[in-house]
Design a protein around this motif. Structure first.
Motif, mmCIF file in Angstrom:
data_model
loop_
_atom_site.group_PDB
_atom_site.id
_atom_site.type_symbol
_atom_site.label_atom_id
_atom_site.label_comp_id
_atom_site.label_asym_id
_atom_site.label_seq_id
_atom_site.Cartn_x
_atom_site.Cartn_y
_atom_site.Cartn_z
ATOM 1 N N ARG A 289 5.927 66.937 13.186
ATOM 2 C CA ARG A 289 5.183 67.818 14.091
ATOM 3 C C ARG A 289 6.072 68.984 14.483
ATOM 4 N NH1 ARG A 289 7.491 67.629 18.877
ATOM 5 N NH2 ARG A 289 8.380 65.690 19.683
ATOM 6 N N TYR B 6 3.789 70.690 19.737
ATOM 7 C CA TYR B 6 2.728 69.690 19.612
ATOM 8 C C TYR B 6 1.408 70.310 19.157
ATOM 9 C CZ TYR B 6 5.315 65.836 21.740
ATOM 10 O OH TYR B 6 6.235 64.840 22.003
ATOM 11 N N THR C 91 0.621 68.756 13.787
ATOM 12 C CA THR C 91 1.215 67.500 13.332
ATOM 13 C C THR C 91 0.754 67.273 11.906
ATOM 14 O OG1 THR C 91 1.168 66.603 15.575
ATOM 15 C CG2 THR C 91 1.421 65.020 13.784
ATOM 16 N N CYS D 69 -6.236 61.668 13.862
ATOM 17 C CA CYS D 69 -5.069 62.104 14.614
ATOM 18 C C CYS D 69 -5.267 61.733 16.082
ATOM 19 C CB CYS D 69 -4.924 63.615 14.454
ATOM 20 S SG CYS D 69 -3.553 64.360 15.322
#
Length: 115
Positions: free
Chosen positions: A71, A75, A78, A95
């Motif tokens: 990642r 954030y 990813t 995810c």
């Protein structure tokens, strides 16, 4: 509100590779972990890979050595690099983001591995 969108799924021959992406948006400050789960037809959703904190990764035994999770520092993105794919990897891949005690999920992306 937090949104997660997966992409990169498709159909590939056994032994091939795919790279899944998860793009997040919204109020994601405070995120502490990201993970990829998968769910095959007729089976429960299972954890494939996770990345927490500063980058500690963990993998299911069935994908160890073949899959790699990563990642970016924000954030916002990813990834799941999947190599040497097998027919048993066929599933919908989801995810997940963890923010405090809350969990957020994407809609999933289909991965099909043909033998």
């Amino acid at each position: 509100q937090v949104q997660l969108v997966e992409s990169g799924g498709g159909t590939v021959q056994a032994g091939g590779s795919l790279r899944l992406s998860c793009t997040t948006s919204g109020r994601i400050s405070g995120a502490v972990a990201m993970a990829w789960y998968r769910q095959a037809p007729g089976r429960e959703r299972e954890l494939a890979a996770s990345i927490v904190g500063g980058g500690i990764t963990s993998y299911a035994d069935s994908v160890k050595g073949r899959f790699s999770i990563s990642r970016d520092k924000t954030y916002k993105s990813t990834y799941l690099q999947m190599n040497d794919l097998k027919p048993e990897d066929t599933a919908v891949y989801f995810c997940k983001m963890v923010i405090g005690r809350a969990q957020y999920w994407g809609q999933g992306t289909q991965v099909t591995v043909a033998s």
